[in-house]
Design an enzyme around this catalytic site. Sequence first.
Site, PDB file in Angstrom:
ATOM      1  N   THR A  70       0.555   7.050   0.129  1.00 38.21           N
ATOM      2  CA  THR A  70       1.411   8.645  -0.878  1.00 38.21           C
ATOM      3  C   THR A  70       1.419   8.940  -2.347  1.00 38.21           C
ATOM      4  O   THR A  70       0.849   8.336  -3.225  1.00 38.21           O
ATOM      5  CB  THR A  70       3.207   8.287  -0.877  1.00 38.21           C
ATOM      6  OG1 THR A  70       3.588   7.458   0.507  1.00 38.21           O
ATOM      7  CG2 THR A  70       3.723   9.530  -1.063  1.00 38.21           C
TER       8      THR A  70
ATOM      9  N   GLN B 195       0.579  -1.378  -0.194  1.00 35.52           N
ATOM     10  CA  GLN B 195      -0.057   0.117  -0.091  1.00 35.52           C
ATOM     11  C   GLN B 195       0.679   1.200   0.034  1.00 35.52           C
ATOM     12  O   GLN B 195       0.411   2.372   0.160  1.00 35.52           O
ATOM     13  CB  GLN B 195      -0.933  -0.168   1.143  1.00 35.52           C
ATOM     14  CG  GLN B 195      -2.260  -1.582   1.467  1.00 35.52           C
ATOM     15  CD  GLN B 195      -3.204  -1.209   2.131  1.00 35.52           C
ATOM     16  OE1 GLN B 195      -4.557  -0.557   1.043  1.00 35.52           O
ATOM     17  NE2 GLN B 195      -3.489  -0.987   2.958  1.00 35.52           N
ATOM     18  N   ASP B 196       2.270   1.560  -0.128  1.00 36.51           N
ATOM     19  CA  ASP B 196       2.216   2.635  -0.192  1.00 36.51           C
ATOM     20  C   ASP B 196       4.251   2.450  -0.491  1.00 36.51           C
ATOM     21  O   ASP B 196       5.124   2.608  -0.174  1.00 36.51           O
ATOM     22  CB  ASP B 196       2.716   3.013   1.230  1.00 36.51           C
ATOM     23  CG  ASP B 196       3.491   4.243   1.568  1.00 36.51           C
ATOM     24  OD1 ASP B 196       3.292   4.871   0.352  1.00 36.51           O
ATOM     25  OD2 ASP B 196       3.857   4.890   2.664  1.00 36.51           O
ATOM     26  N   ILE B 197       4.350   2.046  -1.951  1.00 31.45           N
ATOM     27  CA  ILE B 197       5.535   1.585  -2.224  1.00 31.45           C
ATOM     28  C   ILE B 197       5.181   2.901  -3.255  1.00 31.45           C
ATOM     29  O   ILE B 197       5.025   3.200  -3.532  1.00 31.45           O
ATOM     30  CB  ILE B 197       5.473   0.406  -4.511  1.00 31.45           C
ATOM     31  CG1 ILE B 197       5.105  -0.998  -3.482  1.00 31.45           C
ATOM     32  CG2 ILE B 197       6.293   0.829  -5.124  1.00 31.45           C
ATOM     33  CD1 ILE B 197       6.258  -1.188  -2.564  1.00 31.45           C
TER      34      ILE B 197
END
Length: 364
Positions: free
Chosen positions: A87, A50-52
């Site tokens: 992000t 969920q936040d690569i």
Amino acid sequence: TPYIVMELLHGETLADRLARGPLSWPQAAAIGGQVAGALAAAHAQGVVHQDIKPANIMLTPSGVKVLDFGIAAVTGRREDSHWIIGTPAYAPPERLRQVPPDPSADVFGLGAVLVEMVSGRKPWPIESWEDAQRSDHALPALPPSVPAPAAAVIREALDPSPLARPTSSFLAQVLKSPDRTMVAPAGGLIAGSAAVPPRSAHATQIYHPPAAKRGRSPAVVAGVALLALILVIGGIFFLTRALRPDPSTVTTLPTGSPVTQARPAPASSPTPAAQRDAAAILLALRQAVDAGESAGQIDSDKAKDLRKEINEIDRKGRGKDFTAKIEDTRRRIDDLAEDGELAAPLRQTLFTLLDELERQATLR
């Protein structure tokens, strides 16, 4: 006490590396392929990162590491939150609709990272969720150095429709480099093998470990390190003893995370310490059941029954009946867990508190 042991990494984040400029396509492909492989392993276990983004990717002598699974979630499990996770610059458009977590979101994030690696800039000028809402997420142009098949897969990864994106395992295959030592230092170690095999003449090294500094002799350095270690261990020991929380001030949520909780104000007449501790633990038991009920880890009827069990322990007070009632409550919790009517984390929390309560009884 639950704890996590984490690997100590040496190197730099991809964000730090990109601050010095874009990467060549072979470098970007090597990094992207390893990230895709890590995501494929996570996705196979039903976990979505969920936040690569570049700040969560680290380049080390042993390869590329994906960091910070702090907001990871289970595939398809809708999150009951009122904020958007991730992000903005690397989040897929569907994130704005707060759809259930899906591996395709990580693929989108990796696509955005690949574009940034080869171009030196983010695919879209997005800094906030408001910017993301206004963006049309038009596919960005890629440098001509990116091979046509890879460019096509990157564009598919950035498709606004989650169903049109490739899987992380497919991305890993497309980006796979024949030179497996591309991110390893010459002569160093690499994950999965004892030593780096002979390097190709065309291999591109991504991470250069800092050169060893000349100076003090190894014996002096070892002596200083040993003295520092002794001081650190001693400091930790004394701080641990000084700062260790009173068992009566700590409760545990169903997730297993310890949370410090203020004691109730003492009554006008002083209460013996052991009785006060037992009362605090009984309160923590009730609160754990309440929290488990709110989190859906136990239904309302069974939670009501457990509260009655806790009240019965409270009434027994002390002695054989007290410890016998604690054991009865343990069996009741085990039965509920075996029948699937009580979640494992809540069971562990309640057992921990009951053990603490039984220990307090022996101190009376």
